[in-house]
Each structure stands twice: as structure tokens, then as C-alpha cells.
Design a protein around this motif. Structure first.
Motif, PDB file in Angstrom:
ATOM      1  N   VAL A  34     -39.265-101.009  -5.869  1.00  0.00           N
ATOM      2  CA  VAL A  34     -40.429-101.135  -5.759  1.00  0.00           C
ATOM      3  C   VAL A  34     -40.867-102.050  -7.127  1.00  0.00           C
ATOM      4  N   VAL A  35     -41.410-103.205  -7.061  1.00  0.00           N
ATOM      5  CA  VAL A  35     -41.788-104.020  -8.425  1.00  0.00           C
ATOM      6  C   VAL A  35     -43.187-104.316  -8.447  1.00  0.00           C
ATOM      7  N   TRP A  36     -43.724-104.218  -9.370  1.00  0.00           N
ATOM      8  CA  TRP A  36     -45.019-104.631  -9.619  1.00  0.00           C
ATOM      9  C   TRP A  36     -44.993-106.443 -10.136  1.00  0.00           C
ATOM     10  N   PHE A  37     -45.700-107.138  -9.297  1.00  0.00           N
ATOM     11  CA  PHE A  37     -45.712-108.675  -9.612  1.00  0.00           C
ATOM     12  C   PHE A  37     -47.101-109.094 -10.225  1.00  0.00           C
ATOM     13  N   ARG A  38     -47.231-109.978 -10.792  1.00  0.00           N
ATOM     14  CA  ARG A  38     -48.601-110.423 -11.258  1.00  0.00           C
ATOM     15  C   ARG A  38     -48.552-111.881 -11.048  1.00  0.00           C
ATOM     16  N   GLN A  39     -49.779-112.530 -10.652  1.00  0.00           N
ATOM     17  CA  GLN A  39     -50.188-113.936 -10.523  1.00  0.00           C
ATOM     18  C   GLN A  39     -51.266-114.503 -11.213  1.00  0.00           C
ATOM     19  N   PRO A  40     -51.200-115.048 -12.361  1.00  0.00           N
ATOM     20  CA  PRO A  40     -52.170-115.651 -12.959  1.00  0.00           C
ATOM     21  C   PRO A  40     -52.573-116.735 -12.329  1.00  0.00           C
ATOM     22  N   PRO A  41     -54.092-116.847 -12.537  1.00  0.00           N
ATOM     23  CA  PRO A  41     -54.739-118.164 -11.619  1.00  0.00           C
ATOM     24  C   PRO A  41     -53.919-119.304 -12.131  1.00  0.00           C
ATOM     25  N   GLY A  42     -53.365-120.249 -10.957  1.00  0.00           N
ATOM     26  CA  GLY A  42     -52.756-121.550 -11.350  1.00  0.00           C
ATOM     27  C   GLY A  42     -51.178-121.267 -11.790  1.00  0.00           C
ATOM     28  N   LYS A  43     -50.746-120.170 -11.812  1.00  0.00           N
ATOM     29  CA  LYS A  43     -49.315-119.869 -12.159  1.00  0.00           C
ATOM     30  C   LYS A  43     -48.567-119.435 -11.273  1.00  0.00           C
ATOM     31  N   LEU A  56     -34.465 -93.456 -10.093  1.00  0.00           N
ATOM     32  CA  LEU A  56     -35.442 -93.861 -10.977  1.00  0.00           C
ATOM     33  C   LEU A  56     -35.142 -94.898 -12.106  1.00  0.00           C
ATOM     34  N   ASP A  57     -34.134 -95.736 -11.859  1.00  0.00           N
ATOM     35  CA  ASP A  57     -34.134 -96.861 -13.121  1.00  0.00           C
ATOM     36  C   ASP A  57     -35.528 -97.598 -12.867  1.00  0.00           C
ATOM     37  N   ILE A  70     -44.036 -98.133 -15.463  1.00  0.00           N
ATOM     38  CA  ILE A  70     -43.728 -97.959 -14.319  1.00  0.00           C
ATOM     39  C   ILE A  70     -43.498 -96.581 -14.019  1.00  0.00           C
ATOM     40  N   SER A  71     -44.165 -95.813 -12.849  1.00  0.00           N
ATOM     41  CA  SER A  71     -43.861 -94.676 -12.572  1.00  0.00           C
ATOM     42  C   SER A  71     -43.746 -94.265 -11.128  1.00  0.00           C
ATOM     43  N   GLN A  72     -43.560 -93.306 -10.530  1.00  0.00           N
ATOM     44  CA  GLN A  72     -43.553 -92.783  -9.011  1.00  0.00           C
ATOM     45  C   GLN A  72     -43.987 -91.407  -9.020  1.00  0.00           C
ATOM     46  N   THR A  78     -46.209 -92.846  -3.852  1.00  0.00           N
ATOM     47  CA  THR A  78     -47.160 -93.616  -4.738  1.00  0.00           C
ATOM     48  C   THR A  78     -46.390 -94.098  -6.057  1.00  0.00           C
ATOM     49  N   TYR A  79     -46.663 -95.381  -6.161  1.00  0.00           N
ATOM     50  CA  TYR A  79     -46.208 -96.310  -7.491  1.00  0.00           C
ATOM     51  C   TYR A  79     -47.158 -96.563  -8.471  1.00  0.00           C
ATOM     52  N   TYR A  80     -47.231 -96.247  -9.599  1.00  0.00           N
ATOM     53  CA  TYR A  80     -48.237 -96.455 -10.858  1.00  0.00           C
ATOM     54  C   TYR A  80     -47.539 -97.455 -11.672  1.00  0.00           C
ATOM     55  N   LEU A  81     -48.410 -98.436 -12.251  1.00  0.00           N
ATOM     56  CA  LEU A  81     -48.306 -99.231 -13.531  1.00  0.00           C
ATOM     57  C   LEU A  81     -49.427 -98.790 -14.139  1.00  0.00           C
TER      58      LEU A  81
END
Length: 126
Positions: A34-43, A56-57, A70-72, A78-81
Motif C-alpha cells: 500500500v502506497v500513499w501517492f500525491r499529485q500537486p496541481p499541474g504536476k 511491515l517494511d 506510514i503505518s497500519q 486501515t493504513y495511515y499517513l
């Protein structure tokens, strides 16, 4: 069918903290990346942090520099950031994504993830 639902995005001032949550359902994989991604505006979308269940790596983008964790919660699936010391450059839509592939070689690559949440907006004001 795997479903991911994010929550926790908000508007905060620089220096503040937020905790994002991603509730996962429908996965039957023995091990999940499970990965948290982000997308800034225009990027482009970029990987922020990843976690491999079972072992748990964890994996982090270098620029997070210890600000994000990051944790679970296995019982809640549930996964947290946890995001601390937020900066205006952290402004973005944040997504969680899941895959049955190994995290080690795939966590940074959005195209390797088949299942995505709808996203949650994080806005940081200076």
C-alpha cells in the motif's frame, strides 16, 4: 474487488499536522503493498510512502525527511499517513493505492498499482 477509501484531508497552516486514513476492503492477497501517492496541481503523481503488510517494511520519498510516517492497523484494515511539519509544497491531492506486487521494486511507480482510492485534499497555507 479491492476498494480503498481515504479520509483526513483538510486545510491547515504551515507547521501543522494531519493524519490521513485509507480503509481497504476486498483484498485477498496474502501480502499487500500500500502506497500513499500525491499529485500537486499541474504536476505528476509521486509516491510519498509505502508499506508492505506482513513484513511491515516501509518506504519513504527522500524529501519527506522524517516528517511523514506510514503505518497500519491490521485489525481495522486501515493504513495511515501521519504528516507533521507540513509545508505549502505539501499541497496536493493524496491517494492511497494497493497492489499484490512486491513493494521493494514497485512502490514508486503509479502504473504498477491497479487499485486506487478517490483521493483526499491537503491544503497547507503559509
Amino acid at each position: 474487488q479491492v476498494q480503498l477509501v481515504e479520509s483526513g484531508g483538510a486545510s491547515v497552516q504551515a507547521g501543522g499536522s494531519l493524519r490521513l486514513s485509507c480503509v481497504a476492503s476486498g483484498t485477498t492477497w496474502r501480502r499487500v503493498c500500500v502506497v500513499w501517492f500525491r499529485q500537486p496541481p499541474g504536476k505528476e503523481r509521486e509516491a510519498v510512502a509505502g508499506i508492505r503488510t506482513g513484513g511491515l517494511d516501509t518506504y519513504y520519498h527522500d524529501s519527506m525527511n522524517g516528517r511523514f510516517t506510514i503505518s497500519q492497523d491490521t485489525a481495522k484494515n486501515t493504513y495511515y499517513l501521519q504528516m507533521d511539519s507540513l509545508k505549502p509544497e505539501d499541497n496536493a491531492m493524496y491517494y492511497c493505492a494497493a497492489s499484490g506486487l512486491s513493494c521493494l521494486n514497485n512502490w514508486r511507480i503509479p502504473q504498477r498499482f491497479d487499485f486506487w482510492g478517490q483521493g483526499t485534499q491537503v491544503t497547507v497555507s503559509s
